[in-house]
Design a protein around this motif. Structure first.
Motif, PDB file in Angstrom:
ATOM      1  N   GLU A 108      -5.201   3.045  -0.034  1.00 11.12           N
ATOM      2  CA  GLU A 108      -6.732   2.450   0.498  1.00 11.12           C
ATOM      3  C   GLU A 108      -7.316   1.994  -0.776  1.00 11.12           C
ATOM      4  O   GLU A 108      -8.431   1.296  -0.735  1.00 11.12           O
ATOM      5  CB  GLU A 108      -7.549   3.550   1.182  1.00 11.12           C
ATOM      6  CG  GLU A 108      -7.630   4.607   0.447  1.00 11.12           C
ATOM      7  CD  GLU A 108      -6.721   5.936   0.365  1.00 11.12           C
ATOM      8  OE1 GLU A 108      -7.044   6.976   0.285  1.00 11.12           O
ATOM      9  OE2 GLU A 108      -5.353   5.337   0.915  1.00 11.12           O
ATOM     10  N   ARG A 119       0.922  -1.016  -0.080  1.00  6.81           N
ATOM     11  CA  ARG A 119      -0.137  -0.005   0.039  1.00  6.81           C
ATOM     12  C   ARG A 119       0.854   1.431   0.272  1.00  6.81           C
ATOM     13  O   ARG A 119       0.695   2.314  -0.771  1.00  6.81           O
ATOM     14  CB  ARG A 119      -1.116   0.035   1.171  1.00  6.81           C
ATOM     15  CG  ARG A 119      -2.285  -0.950   1.156  1.00  6.81           C
ATOM     16  CD  ARG A 119      -3.096  -1.079   2.157  1.00  6.81           C
ATOM     17  NE  ARG A 119      -4.467  -1.727   1.937  1.00  6.81           N
ATOM     18  CZ  ARG A 119      -5.202  -2.072   2.686  1.00  6.81           C
ATOM     19  NH1 ARG A 119      -4.669  -2.330   3.886  1.00  6.81           N
ATOM     20  NH2 ARG A 119      -6.186  -2.593   2.201  1.00  6.81           N
ATOM     21  N   THR A 136       1.104   4.077  -3.019  1.00  4.15           N
ATOM     22  CA  THR A 136       0.950   5.572  -2.699  1.00  4.15           C
ATOM     23  C   THR A 136       2.244   6.387  -3.415  1.00  4.15           C
ATOM     24  O   THR A 136       2.101   7.295  -3.858  1.00  4.15           O
ATOM     25  CB  THR A 136       1.002   5.813  -1.218  1.00  4.15           C
ATOM     26  OG1 THR A 136      -0.399   5.024  -0.683  1.00  4.15           O
ATOM     27  CG2 THR A 136       0.654   7.238  -0.885  1.00  4.15           C
ATOM     28  N   PRO A 191      -3.461   5.739  -4.362  1.00  2.00           N
ATOM     29  CA  PRO A 191      -3.834   5.707  -2.906  1.00  2.00           C
ATOM     30  C   PRO A 191      -3.908   4.234  -2.656  1.00  2.00           C
ATOM     31  O   PRO A 191      -4.380   3.308  -2.899  1.00  2.00           O
ATOM     32  CB  PRO A 191      -5.373   6.280  -2.869  1.00  2.00           C
ATOM     33  CG  PRO A 191      -5.519   7.136  -4.049  1.00  2.00           C
ATOM     34  CD  PRO A 191      -4.724   6.311  -5.139  1.00  2.00           C
TER      35      PRO A 191
END
Length: 385
Positions: A231, A220, A224, A229
């Motif tokens: 998420e 993750r 980014t 992103p």
């Protein structure tokens, strides 16, 4: 010697107040250091939200806090009263398996916030021999059968028996601990995704696997850094018990039963569909290739362990393009496309980081085919971006 008051209270979880998920005060974070149950590897993780640390019985845990690199003070509370305050707090995990909760206060660089620490002391599984492998039990519950790697028809499984041993350490997901973070961005409750048919998790007993938990955070973070992103990575499957894994059609050596695998897709629009990452107007395997390339970079740079990478492309279903990543310790790749009527075909990609390993796999596959009197054709590998 009599234990300090806060350690006596620590051993009684019911005496402590659960604070739930708390807002972050700037850069104020709680840093935890302890040995992982997975090989006693030292762990050092900074959390911005309430952490759950899984610690072998009797091992030491150290706590500090900081804000933007400026050290702070950690305060331990029992029933609302401060019982210890220091720049570093050390204590020993209980011998008895279970979850223990400590209320904390963090202060650094003019910032302050409360925090809650969940210390998880895991159960050690017992393995009874069966005709095909081991029947595993933990906390007086039968988990399922794990097959002997020597019985597999897969050459890589046979060649890597240590990667196919049953997990040793287990713990339970509860209503109280499910919101705590095992690694930044990954909670206890994420480990078992609710079943599609019941809407409920199929089990609350899960194995400990810090390499996989940390890999989720690392991936993750890397996404980014590349403008996607973190998420947007949506997890659709993690741990599956052996019976449940068999029920969804996976093989007896599938990595989900070892707790070191997860399936996911990338959803930038937050509409529960895989995103068209390459902007060609289609959702297909080529949308997964940038993520494959990123994962291979992370593996090659040893930011995540070597393991399996799978890509699934379906013309039907909820997500259309999903991926698999596991920490099996050796390279494995596969790609499947499911067309109308469930017709299945395979595809492959040309690795930028591991071309030699892929060529060796092809050579071994060719040699096996010749030995067995079968025809063999090298896969047509598509380039990665």
């Amino acid at each position: 010697m009599k234990k300090p008051a806060f350690l006596r209270a620590f051993a009684v979880a019911t005496a402590l107040v659960f604070l739930g998920s708390l807002a972050v005060a700037g850069d104020l974070r709680l840093r935890c250091r302890w040995p992982s149950p997975n090989g006693r590897v030292p762990l050092d993780i900074a959390f911005y939200r309430n952490p759950a640390v899984v610690v072998p019985p009797g091992e030491n845990i150290a706590l500090t806090c900081d804000a933007g690199g400026i050290p702070g003070i950690v305060t331990v509370f029992v029933n609302g009263s401060a019982v210890r305050e220091d720049a570093a707090i050390d204590f020993t995990a209980p011998e008895r398996p279970g979850c223990y909760y400590i209320s904390l206060g963090l202060n650094a660089a003019g910032l302050s916030r409360p925090a809650e620490l969940c210390v998880v002391v895991p159960f050690k599984a017992s393995a009874g021999r069966t005709d095909r492998g081991w029947m595993l039990r933990a906390d007086e519950e039968r988990i399922g059968e794990y097959r002997q790697p020597s019985r597999s028809g897969n050459a890589k499984v046979k060649a890597n028996p240590d990667s196919y041993q049953p997990p040793v350490w287990w713990f339970r997901i509860t209503d109280l601990n499910r919101g705590f973070e095992l690694s930044p961005g990954l909670t206890v409750g994420d480990l078992v995704v609710p079943s599609e048919d019941t809407g409920l998790p199929h089990t609350d007993l899960v194995p400990v696997c810090y390499p996989m938990w940390q890999a989720v955070t690392t991936l993750r973070t890397a996404l980014t850094e590349r403008g996607i992103p973190g998420e947007a990575l949506k997890i659709i499957s993690m741990f599956r018990s052996p019976p449940y894994n068999r029920g969804v059609g996976s093989n007896a050596y599938g990595r989900h039963i070892y707790g070191d695998a997860f399936d996911f897709y990338i959803d930038l629009e937050d509409d529960t569909k895989a995103s068209d990452l390459n902007r060609d107007g289609k959702r297909d395997r080529r949308d997964a290739y940038p993520i494959v390339a990123l994962i291979e970079d992370l593996q090659a740079d040893r930011r995540i362990p070597m393991g399996g990478i799978g890509v699934y492309n379906s013309v039907t279903g909820d997500h259309e393009v999903t991926m698999h990543l596991d920490m099996r310790g050796h390279r494995a790749t596969w790609g499947y496309r499911y067309g109308a009527g469930g017709r299945k075909s395979e595809f492959s990609w040309q690795s930028k980081r591991f071309p030699d390993l892929d060529r060796q796999d092809e050579d071994r596959a060719r040699d096996r085919a010749i030995k067995e009197g079968r025809k063999y054709s090298r896969p047509n590998r598509e380039p990665l971006p």
